[in-house]
Design an enzyme around this catalytic site. Sequence first.
Site, PDB file in Angstrom:
ATOM      1  N   ARG A   1      -7.432  10.731  -5.898  1.00 18.89           N
ATOM      2  CA  ARG A   1      -8.841  10.623  -5.434  1.00 18.89           C
ATOM      3  C   ARG A   1     -10.485  11.319  -5.395  1.00 18.89           C
ATOM      4  NH1 ARG A   1     -12.657   7.811  -4.320  1.00 18.89           N
ATOM      5  NH2 ARG A   1     -12.997   6.345  -2.932  1.00 18.89           N
ATOM      6  N   ARG A  32      -3.147   6.973   0.958  1.00 17.63           N
ATOM      7  CA  ARG A  32      -4.376   7.472   1.486  1.00 17.63           C
ATOM      8  C   ARG A  32      -3.029   8.523   2.526  1.00 17.63           C
ATOM      9  NH1 ARG A  32      -9.667   4.895   4.012  1.00 17.63           N
ATOM     10  NH2 ARG A  32      -8.580   3.080   3.720  1.00 17.63           N
ATOM     11  N   ASP A  66      -6.814  -3.183  -6.806  1.00 14.92           N
ATOM     12  CA  ASP A  66      -7.317  -3.965  -5.919  1.00 14.92           C
ATOM     13  C   ASP A  66      -7.092  -5.229  -6.084  1.00 14.92           C
ATOM     14  OD1 ASP A  66      -9.314  -2.793  -3.230  1.00 14.92           O
ATOM     15  OD2 ASP A  66      -9.774  -4.819  -4.341  1.00 14.92           O
ATOM     16  N   TYR A 102     -14.858 -12.620   0.111  1.00 13.85           N
ATOM     17  CA  TYR A 102     -15.470 -12.198  -0.097  1.00 13.85           C
ATOM     18  C   TYR A 102     -16.972 -11.897  -0.982  1.00 13.85           C
ATOM     19  CZ  TYR A 102     -12.555  -7.769   1.000  1.00 13.85           C
ATOM     20  OH  TYR A 102     -11.340  -7.083   1.343  1.00 13.85           O
ATOM     21  N   ARG A 106       0.969  -1.349  -0.483  1.00 13.65           N
ATOM     22  CA  ARG A 106       0.175   0.122   0.375  1.00 13.65           C
ATOM     23  C   ARG A 106       0.722   0.969  -0.067  1.00 13.65           C
ATOM     24  NH1 ARG A 106      -3.738  -0.357   4.613  1.00 13.65           N
ATOM     25  NH2 ARG A 106      -4.462  -2.472   3.501  1.00 13.65           N
TER      26      ARG A 106
END
Length: 655
Positions: free
Chosen positions: A350, A341, A386, A463, A337
């Site tokens: 973003r 952010r 992702d 998921y 990552r």
Amino acid sequence: MSSPANFNGLIVAALESRRASEMARLIERHGGVARVSPSMREVKLERSPSAVDFAHRLITGEVSTVIFMTGIGFRQTLAAVERHVDRQRFLDTLADVTTVGRGPKVLAAMREVGMQPTHRVPEPNTWREVLTTLDQFVSLDNQTVAVQEYGKANASLHAGLEARGGRVLSVRVYQYDLPEDVEPLRANVRALAAGELDVVMFTSAHQVANLLRVADELGLDGQVRSMMQTHTVVASIGPTTSEMLRDNELPVDLEPEHSKMGHLVSAAAEQARDLLAKKRSQTKSTATITTASPTIMAQPDFSVTAALDATAPWYNSPFMKACRREPTDVTPVWLMRQAGRYMQEYREVRAKTTFLELCKNPGLCSEVMCTAVNRLGVDAAIIFSDLLPILEPLGFDLEFAKGEGPVIHNPIRETADIDRTRELEDMNGLDFVVETVRRTRADLPAHLPVIGFAGAPFTLASYAIEGGSSRDYLNTKSLMYRDEGAWTALMQRLSRAVVLYLNAQIEAGAQCVQLFDSWAGCLGPDDYRRYVLPHVAAIVAGIKPGVPVINFATGNPALLPLLSAAGSAVVGVDWRIRLDEAWRTIGHDRAVQGNMDPLVLMADRDTIRERVAETLRQAGGRPGHIFNLGHGINQHTPVDNAIALVDAVHELSSR
């Protein structure tokens, strides 16, 4: 009806002692040329003061739990103590405390005297299952636990017992030594060193030690190791034996599903020819490249093939050399990552688009990753994407909902729902990921490797079944336990998709790929071995030869031997275990990646530097360490702290 597994004339060595004749018959029945050489014998200790001390402590109430590791050990413990204490009194006292039996042979030995253990350790009967059994049924806090040893004491078991609050009392009543007639073993060692053996099978961890002992005495240690790495299929009966092989930096080419001699021979007969062809082919390719470029060390387990460009600028980068376990001038570092952010530049991009739209914009994906790489100074770039877009072309309705994260609006809940999952037959629905790889490769400096990635099948399945994040994986595990056939069908479909997906990324310019199993930590080792490992192993085997695979799962260090068993060149490690312990568990024939706690980056710079230094100390300068966090960078991390980490790794590891 399928034909029985057959060696088809391969020369098969085994080191079995007690059941040597039976082993030879099994090999010959499966079409092999048997070379069985007994490699060890159990030597009863003439005096066993530890056994006598144990008996007295047991009778006086000091010992609360006794772990019997072997059947012969139980019998010899009884023989050793009955000369000093009353036999029946000893047995009566033993019946009043908690006893743990490691496997069926202990049970049989105890039945001979009318006893049975309080708890039986399940297969594969390793020290890990011993600890799991104790965790389920016994509290060791401030208690004395006696361990009947076999051969050398198991340091990992002792450490586990002490970590649970126990005081360990070691009971040694016999040890393993070389057989009285060592010549058959010497003959097999010479044949192995000369490249005359096609398969060598180990049915005990101590056989490994004795093989290497004789090889060293004959001055053939280097040749034996080389042949086991490059020329001979190495078959291990189970996890304990595999662990010993890896601890001695030897490969494990196959391990049967059940740790039994018949299963081992059958599995070896079925797989040996294919494994042998692959192993010798890889060695031949390595030799070709090494001749052209003498600076490249031959690493036959995970070598590059002639199809890869050894002259490319990225080929001898620190990251790629670490994947091959070659020495590097500096420990390579990249961060999971690393574009996210926590960076202002990312937040600005973003703010103009949704997360899924960003993932589907190759230009922006390359931009945010290249920005992160330039700011941090890392040694590799993972593509920005992702785990979940791969589910869309399989028929799942995916949304990244604000404040909720990923949501699957049509999750699998019943067996019948699996039938509507589509097969991934091409990359048309994922062309944006392929283009992201191309753009990132083109935009980065040529010497920096690009890492592609995919979610591992268990995480993708979770998921798809849960419909989003989960705390207990209720729906996933319910389906897995309730209908194994349906579970297998789903995992196979996902695995085929991942192989296609990752190979497409490699064709587009990725030099390495990583499997993320973010949720596998919810599984115990037995469930992982049964429900997940075969599918991960199939993915690793399906990746373009020579391209290193990083297999990463988080949440449960007990899974590390199984991650290694899947066959990847590199195993990722999270922060829940020391790196040195993790590497021993994984095996030094694998590279490792990790493993600083991501939240250390919230500390001051001095603390970050200290923790970097400690992780590097645990790696010990061994070739094959890729520095990383144990998971992704937290969004609240100061950018300057991430930069300080990278700088510290480079400075402190410079060689």
